[in-house]
Design an enzyme around this catalytic site. Structure first.
Site, mmCIF file in Angstrom:
data_model
loop_
_atom_site.group_PDB
_atom_site.id
_atom_site.type_symbol
_atom_site.label_atom_id
_atom_site.label_comp_id
_atom_site.label_asym_id
_atom_site.label_seq_id
_atom_site.Cartn_x
_atom_site.Cartn_y
_atom_site.Cartn_z
ATOM 1 N N THR A 42 -65.829 46.586 -37.302
ATOM 2 C CA THR A 42 -65.785 47.839 -36.652
ATOM 3 C C THR A 42 -66.238 48.859 -37.711
ATOM 4 O OG1 THR A 42 -63.489 47.810 -36.344
ATOM 5 C CG2 THR A 42 -64.662 47.323 -34.607
ATOM 6 N N VAL A 44 -65.162 51.980 -38.782
ATOM 7 C CA VAL A 44 -64.141 52.952 -39.409
ATOM 8 C C VAL A 44 -63.115 52.150 -40.162
ATOM 9 C CG1 VAL A 44 -62.356 54.410 -39.088
ATOM 10 C CG2 VAL A 44 -64.448 54.744 -37.659
ATOM 11 N N CYS A 45 -62.926 50.690 -39.211
ATOM 12 C CA CYS A 45 -61.944 49.825 -39.781
ATOM 13 C C CYS A 45 -62.527 49.379 -41.259
ATOM 14 C CB CYS A 45 -61.665 48.615 -38.990
ATOM 15 S SG CYS A 45 -60.751 49.303 -37.328
ATOM 16 N N THR A 46 -63.992 49.166 -41.432
ATOM 17 C CA THR A 46 -64.387 48.482 -42.526
ATOM 18 C C THR A 46 -64.290 49.547 -43.674
ATOM 19 O OG1 THR A 46 -65.832 47.378 -41.020
ATOM 20 C CG2 THR A 46 -66.666 47.935 -43.580
ATOM 21 N N LEU A 49 -60.187 49.506 -44.826
ATOM 22 C CA LEU A 49 -59.785 48.433 -45.627
ATOM 23 C C LEU A 49 -60.590 48.364 -46.881
ATOM 24 C CD1 LEU A 49 -58.762 47.358 -42.936
ATOM 25 C CD2 LEU A 49 -58.991 45.298 -43.652
#
Ligand code: BEZ
Length: 212
Positions: A42, A44-46, A49
């Site tokens: 996804t 935003v998560c990319t 992290l």
């Protein structure tokens, strides 16, 4: 189960992108950051992290280990890590817990059914060397977190654990700090804060950061 500040961070054993993790053993005697994200692959998560990976040296300087979590399985995490490394120009250098059976999500209250039935929320916990939870934040899926703010809170916690001070709004490392209201004894104040202090009000006393 919900967790409150000052609680011992629940221990667990779970699979991760770097093998089986026994959480308290993995934390050792240092500080930790545990953060959940809604799902692998996804956008935003990319970015979250990837940005966290780039802060490796900043976390290490502060003695902090970082670990991420979602309910995706290990093989998904491993494929996604390749994407993060490629798109964010970094190398993911911390484990991602594969909480497919939601064991950890239950312990840390990471699924909020009125927001989403299945995905973990964007929560983050700062855990101190005594395994106590010192910060809890929860963000909506649509809003990526500010990981520089996490470093700022860690700086504040590590400073205020060792000196009788607290940090004011928007404080950054090196700024003035406030003397805790419970400290009244002028001799002790002079000994702890040899650079002096200024009293804006009797309860608002500012002093240069004592460890500088
Ligand atoms: C994201 O990481 O981009 C995302 C995840 C779940 C819902 C919305 C956005």
């Amino acid at each position: 189960m919900s967790i409150r500040l000052g609680d011992i961070a629940p221990d667990f054993e779970q699979d991760s992108s770097e093998g089986r993790i026994r959480f308290h053993d993995w934390l050792g005697n240092g500080w930790g950051v545990l953060f959940s994200h809604p799902a692998d692959f996804t956008p935003v998560c990319t970015t979250e992290l990837g940005f966290t990976a780039k802060l490796k040296d900043d976390f290490a300087q502060r003695g902090v280990k970082v670990i991420a979590l979602s309910v995706d399985p290990v093989d998904s995490h491993l494929r996604w890590i390749d994407d993060i490394n490629e798109t964010q120009n970094t190398r993911v250098n911390f484990p991602i817990i594969a909480d497919a059976d939601r064991k950890v999500s239950g312990l840390y209250d990471l699924i909020h059914p009125n927001a989403n039935d299945t995905l973990t929320v964007r929560s983050l916990f700062i855990i101190d060397p005594n395994k106590k939870v010192r910060l809890i934040i929860t963000y909506p899926a649509s809003t990526g977190r500010n990981f520089n703010e996490i470093l700022r809170v860690i700086d504040s916690l590590q400073l205020t654990d060792n000196h009788k001070v607290a940090t004011p709004a928007n404080w950054q490392d090196g700024d003035e700090v406030v003397i805790v209201p419970s400290l009244k004894d002028e001799a002790e104040i002079a000994q702890r804060f040899p650079k002096g202090y200024r009293a804006v009000k009797p309860y608002l006393r500012l002093t240069p950061q004592p460890n500088r």
